[in-house]
Motif scaffolding. Structure first.
Motif, PDB file in Angstrom:
ATOM      1  N   VAL A 191       0.862  -1.375   0.112  1.00 46.69           N
ATOM      2  CA  VAL A 191       0.135   0.068   0.062  1.00 46.69           C
ATOM      3  C   VAL A 191       0.936   1.156   0.078  1.00 46.69           C
ATOM      4  O   VAL A 191       1.258   1.617   0.991  1.00 46.69           O
ATOM      5  CB  VAL A 191      -1.054   0.039   1.097  1.00 46.69           C
ATOM      6  N   ASN A 192       1.057   1.959  -1.084  1.00 48.42           N
ATOM      7  CA  ASN A 192       2.081   2.798  -1.229  1.00 48.42           C
ATOM      8  C   ASN A 192       1.778   3.751  -2.415  1.00 48.42           C
ATOM      9  O   ASN A 192       0.925   3.223  -3.370  1.00 48.42           O
ATOM     10  CB  ASN A 192       3.459   2.239  -1.344  1.00 48.42           C
ATOM     11  N   THR A 193       2.641   4.892  -2.722  1.00 50.67           N
ATOM     12  CA  THR A 193       2.066   5.711  -3.964  1.00 50.67           C
ATOM     13  C   THR A 193       3.647   6.019  -4.498  1.00 50.67           C
ATOM     14  O   THR A 193       4.619   5.901  -3.667  1.00 50.67           O
ATOM     15  CB  THR A 193       1.598   6.923  -3.599  1.00 50.67           C
ATOM     16  N   ALA A 194       3.495   6.393  -5.698  1.00 51.38           N
ATOM     17  CA  ALA A 194       4.651   7.058  -6.355  1.00 51.38           C
ATOM     18  C   ALA A 194       4.243   8.242  -7.239  1.00 51.38           C
ATOM     19  O   ALA A 194       3.478   8.121  -8.192  1.00 51.38           O
ATOM     20  CB  ALA A 194       5.474   6.040  -7.436  1.00 51.38           C
ATOM     21  N   ASP A 195       4.887   9.535  -6.962  1.00 50.52           N
ATOM     22  CA  ASP A 195       4.446  10.640  -7.638  1.00 50.52           C
ATOM     23  C   ASP A 195       5.279  11.020  -8.642  1.00 50.52           C
ATOM     24  O   ASP A 195       6.611  11.232  -8.839  1.00 50.52           O
ATOM     25  CB  ASP A 195       4.464  11.770  -6.644  1.00 50.52           C
ATOM     26  N   TRP A 196       4.718  10.917 -10.081  1.00 50.05           N
ATOM     27  CA  TRP A 196       5.467  10.902 -11.237  1.00 50.05           C
ATOM     28  C   TRP A 196       4.958  12.294 -11.580  1.00 50.05           C
ATOM     29  O   TRP A 196       3.903  12.729 -11.730  1.00 50.05           O
ATOM     30  CB  TRP A 196       4.764   9.907 -12.395  1.00 50.05           C
ATOM     31  N   GLN A 197       6.177  13.037 -12.172  1.00 50.52           N
ATOM     32  CA  GLN A 197       5.917  14.378 -12.447  1.00 50.52           C
ATOM     33  C   GLN A 197       6.889  14.840 -13.526  1.00 50.52           C
ATOM     34  O   GLN A 197       7.847  14.270 -13.907  1.00 50.52           O
ATOM     35  CB  GLN A 197       6.178  15.303 -11.258  1.00 50.52           C
ATOM     36  N   VAL A 198       6.534  15.727 -14.453  1.00 51.96           N
ATOM     37  CA  VAL A 198       7.202  16.371 -15.567  1.00 51.96           C
ATOM     38  C   VAL A 198       7.631  17.858 -15.338  1.00 51.96           C
ATOM     39  O   VAL A 198       6.836  18.357 -14.576  1.00 51.96           O
ATOM     40  CB  VAL A 198       6.697  16.187 -17.072  1.00 51.96           C
ATOM     41  N   ARG A 199       8.720  18.268 -16.083  1.00 45.58           N
ATOM     42  CA  ARG A 199       9.006  19.737 -15.718  1.00 45.58           C
ATOM     43  C   ARG A 199       9.232  20.150 -17.326  1.00 45.58           C
ATOM     44  O   ARG A 199      10.179  19.463 -18.096  1.00 45.58           O
ATOM     45  CB  ARG A 199      10.182  20.103 -14.899  1.00 45.58           C
ATOM     46  N   LEU A 213      16.604  22.157 -25.883  1.00 44.63           N
ATOM     47  CA  LEU A 213      15.415  21.814 -25.270  1.00 44.63           C
ATOM     48  C   LEU A 213      15.774  20.698 -24.190  1.00 44.63           C
ATOM     49  O   LEU A 213      16.059  19.606 -24.862  1.00 44.63           O
ATOM     50  CB  LEU A 213      14.209  21.690 -25.896  1.00 44.63           C
ATOM     51  N   LYS A 214      15.601  20.945 -22.990  1.00 47.83           N
ATOM     52  CA  LYS A 214      15.449  19.897 -21.963  1.00 47.83           C
ATOM     53  C   LYS A 214      14.437  19.650 -21.053  1.00 47.83           C
ATOM     54  O   LYS A 214      14.111  20.738 -20.449  1.00 47.83           O
ATOM     55  CB  LYS A 214      16.970  20.049 -21.050  1.00 47.83           C
ATOM     56  N   VAL A 215      13.813  18.406 -21.228  1.00 45.05           N
ATOM     57  CA  VAL A 215      12.673  18.368 -20.303  1.00 45.05           C
ATOM     58  C   VAL A 215      12.989  17.159 -19.384  1.00 45.05           C
ATOM     59  O   VAL A 215      13.670  16.299 -19.777  1.00 45.05           O
ATOM     60  CB  VAL A 215      11.283  18.351 -21.229  1.00 45.05           C
ATOM     61  N   GLU A 273      14.486   9.464  -8.879  1.00 42.13           N
ATOM     62  CA  GLU A 273      15.234   9.456 -10.004  1.00 42.13           C
ATOM     63  C   GLU A 273      14.237   9.507 -11.243  1.00 42.13           C
ATOM     64  O   GLU A 273      12.977   9.775 -11.009  1.00 42.13           O
ATOM     65  CB  GLU A 273      16.062   8.053 -10.330  1.00 42.13           C
ATOM     66  N   GLY A 274      14.755   9.610 -12.623  1.00 44.27           N
ATOM     67  CA  GLY A 274      13.925   9.846 -13.625  1.00 44.27           C
ATOM     68  C   GLY A 274      14.942   9.761 -14.734  1.00 44.27           C
ATOM     69  O   GLY A 274      15.709   9.181 -15.029  1.00 44.27           O
ATOM     70  N   GLY A 275      14.452  10.818 -15.646  1.00 47.44           N
ATOM     71  CA  GLY A 275      14.979  11.019 -16.929  1.00 47.44           C
ATOM     72  C   GLY A 275      15.211  12.223 -17.738  1.00 47.44           C
ATOM     73  O   GLY A 275      14.225  13.437 -17.071  1.00 47.44           O
ATOM     74  N   LEU A 276      16.330  12.779 -18.436  1.00 49.24           N
ATOM     75  CA  LEU A 276      16.241  13.962 -18.857  1.00 49.24           C
ATOM     76  C   LEU A 276      16.113  13.662 -20.445  1.00 49.24           C
ATOM     77  O   LEU A 276      16.922  12.927 -21.088  1.00 49.24           O
ATOM     78  CB  LEU A 276      17.555  14.565 -18.584  1.00 49.24           C
ATOM     79  N   TYR A 277      15.413  14.487 -21.183  1.00 53.14           N
ATOM     80  CA  TYR A 277      15.230  14.309 -22.639  1.00 53.14           C
ATOM     81  C   TYR A 277      15.719  15.686 -23.036  1.00 53.14           C
ATOM     82  O   TYR A 277      15.220  16.645 -22.834  1.00 53.14           O
ATOM     83  CB  TYR A 277      13.902  14.072 -22.977  1.00 53.14           C
ATOM     84  N   SER A 293       4.504  21.663 -25.091  1.00 51.42           N
ATOM     85  CA  SER A 293       4.069  20.848 -23.942  1.00 51.42           C
ATOM     86  C   SER A 293       5.039  19.808 -23.672  1.00 51.42           C
ATOM     87  O   SER A 293       5.649  19.108 -24.396  1.00 51.42           O
ATOM     88  CB  SER A 293       2.636  20.445 -23.697  1.00 51.42           C
ATOM     89  N   VAL A 294       4.796  19.275 -22.356  1.00 49.68           N
ATOM     90  CA  VAL A 294       5.566  17.700 -21.848  1.00 49.68           C
ATOM     91  C   VAL A 294       4.511  17.332 -20.978  1.00 49.68           C
ATOM     92  O   VAL A 294       4.121  18.034 -20.102  1.00 49.68           O
ATOM     93  CB  VAL A 294       7.019  17.791 -21.380  1.00 49.68           C
ATOM     94  N   GLU A 295       3.982  16.122 -21.228  1.00 50.41           N
ATOM     95  CA  GLU A 295       3.163  15.453 -20.345  1.00 50.41           C
ATOM     96  C   GLU A 295       3.237  14.081 -20.299  1.00 50.41           C
ATOM     97  O   GLU A 295       3.998  13.369 -21.422  1.00 50.41           O
ATOM     98  CB  GLU A 295       1.673  15.747 -20.816  1.00 50.41           C
ATOM     99  N   LEU A 296       2.738  13.251 -19.246  1.00 51.34           N
ATOM    100  CA  LEU A 296       2.681  11.829 -18.973  1.00 51.34           C
ATOM    101  C   LEU A 296       1.744  11.366 -19.934  1.00 51.34           C
ATOM    102  O   LEU A 296       0.791  11.973 -20.241  1.00 51.34           O
ATOM    103  CB  LEU A 296       2.672  11.391 -17.723  1.00 51.34           C
ATOM    104  N   GLY A 297       2.056  10.169 -20.307  1.00 50.95           N
ATOM    105  CA  GLY A 297       1.183   9.494 -21.167  1.00 50.95           C
ATOM    106  C   GLY A 297       0.025   8.960 -20.420  1.00 50.95           C
ATOM    107  O   GLY A 297      -0.270   9.149 -19.316  1.00 50.95           O
TER     108      GLY A 297
END
Length: 397
Positions: A191-199, A213-215, A273-277, A293-297
């Motif tokens: 029972v847990n969560t993970a907050d995915w976010q983009v910038r 451009l780096k997102v 952690e995450g990723g840089l595009y 824009s940048v957004e999660l699928g």
């Protein structure tokens, strides 16, 4: 039931030995009915709804389906990075295997039971091995396997360390059910969560400039996320601002109708952690109010209840002719995603995300070299000495 590598070796040796005797004209009379132990595991129920910080166990049943006793048996436990062991008996050893290629990091415990397992009988540890769910647990896996030899260590494994708790023995089990597997994978959900976010990013430059451009995508946790084998861990959708064209796209992104769909080559993303595009964009023309824009699928993410940071803007400020083009590194995104932990420039979640490409300039569009030439001409006009500097090729950033 398929033969394990160690059982295959044993069988091969027996056959080769017999063949050798046959070649010498001496066939063993007992070859056709030779006996051997055959170890297998019973089913293990999944673990569902465990809370981070709590402990749990699962009974393990080892059966000898063969026709001869086994003198010794090894049981190996392996857990993914959201799980650990509450305590380890002294007849067991712990070692770690870091993630590499497409394998997740694992913590392994190998327990040796130096006792006879009679044919046709089933056994279970007198005290089940206890596990604990860590703060980053979400969708983890416990793998149990049985061996008739000491399991070989992975080349990347750390040196084994003996446990300190009281030794545990196997006792005869009356558990029903069929034992037929040499290894069993047990899903463990917490029972847990993970907050995915983009910038996103704020870009600026003049028409003709090439800007970087780096997102960023970040898993702000607290849980890490592991998907099923073969499933992509994430999709990040990047739409460049109107009036620009892509000179070079990130290697983990594919163009689809003006939008770039970006992913990863791994099926997990660690917490924090995450990723840089990284993209190279050419400013073709000025478009008033241009904004990308940048957004999660749109894939379902039941572990991520915070939706306010799933999208962010990519803005573009087109300066007058002659101004120097700038870059957007995701540090000033206008959306709420900018409040989270930023990516580090490498994709630890994906293993090989090539985030260090931002320094390369395209062969088209204006470059800093034009500014250098203008400054030199001005210095000559006023009689100043011309300073020539050797400009190094920009390294991948």
């Amino acid at each position: 039931m398929s033969l394990s590598p160690h059982r295959a070796v044993r069988t091969t040796v027996a056959v080769l030995g017999a063949a050798g005797l046959i070649a010498l004209g001496s066939t063993p009379t007992a070859f056709a009915d030779q006996t051997a132990p055959d170890l297998a595991l019973g089913d293990i129920a999944p673990v569902d709804g465990v809370k981070p910080g709590s402990t749990f166990d699962r009974p393990v049943v080892v059966a000898n389906n063969g026709t001869a006793s086994a003198d010794k048996v090894w049981v190996q436990y392996s857990v993914t990075r959201g799980l650990d062991y509450a305590e380890v008996p002294s007849n067991c050893r712990t070692h770690q295997v870091p993630s590499y290629d497409e394998m997740t990091a694992k913590s392994n415990v190998v327990c040796a039971f130096d006792q006879e397992l009679e044919p046709g009988k089933a056994y279970t540890p007198a005290t089940p091995l206890a596990f604990k769910a860590l703060d980053n647990a979400l969708n983890d896996v416990l793998r149990v396997s049985v061996w008739d030899i000491d399991p070989p260590l992975d080349d990347a494994a750390t040196p084994p360390v003996a446990g300190t708790a009281a030794a545990v023995k196997l006792v005869e089990s009356q558990a029903g059910g069929k034992a037929s597997e040499e290894a069993v994978d047990v899903p463990v959900t917490a029972v847990n969560t993970a907050d995915w976010q983009v910038r996103g990013a704020d870009l600026e430059g003049a028409v003709g400039d090439v800007v970087t451009l780096k997102v960023k995508f970040t898993n702000a946790g607290p849980a890490w996320v592991l998907t099923d084998e073969g499933d992509p861990v994430r999709k990040v959708l990047i739409t460049p601002p109107a009036g620009t064209s892509v000179v070079k796209s990130d290697g983990f992104c594919d163009a689809e109708d003006g939008t770039y769909v970006c992913g990863t080559n791994q099926r997990w993303v660690n917490e924090g952690e995450g990723g840089l595009y990284t993209f190279q964009l050419k400013i073709d023309k000025q478009v008033e109010g241009a904004k990308g824009s940048v957004e999660l699928g749109s894939a379902d993410r039941p572990f991520d209840p915070e939706k306010g940071n799933d999208r962010d803007d990519i803005t573009l400020d087109v300066k007058s002719a002659g101004s120097t083009g700038g870059t957007g590194d995701g540090s000033t995104g206008s959306g709420t995603a900018g409040s989270g932990t930023a990516g580090s420039g490498s994709d630890s979640a994906g293993g090989n995300q090539p985030a260090a490409r931002s320094g390369e300039l395209a062969e088209t569009g204006s470059t800093p070299a034009a500014a250098v030439g203008t400054a030199a001409a001005a210095m000559v006009a006023v009689g100043g000495a011309l300073l020539v500097r050797r400009r190094g090729t920009l390294a991948r950033g």
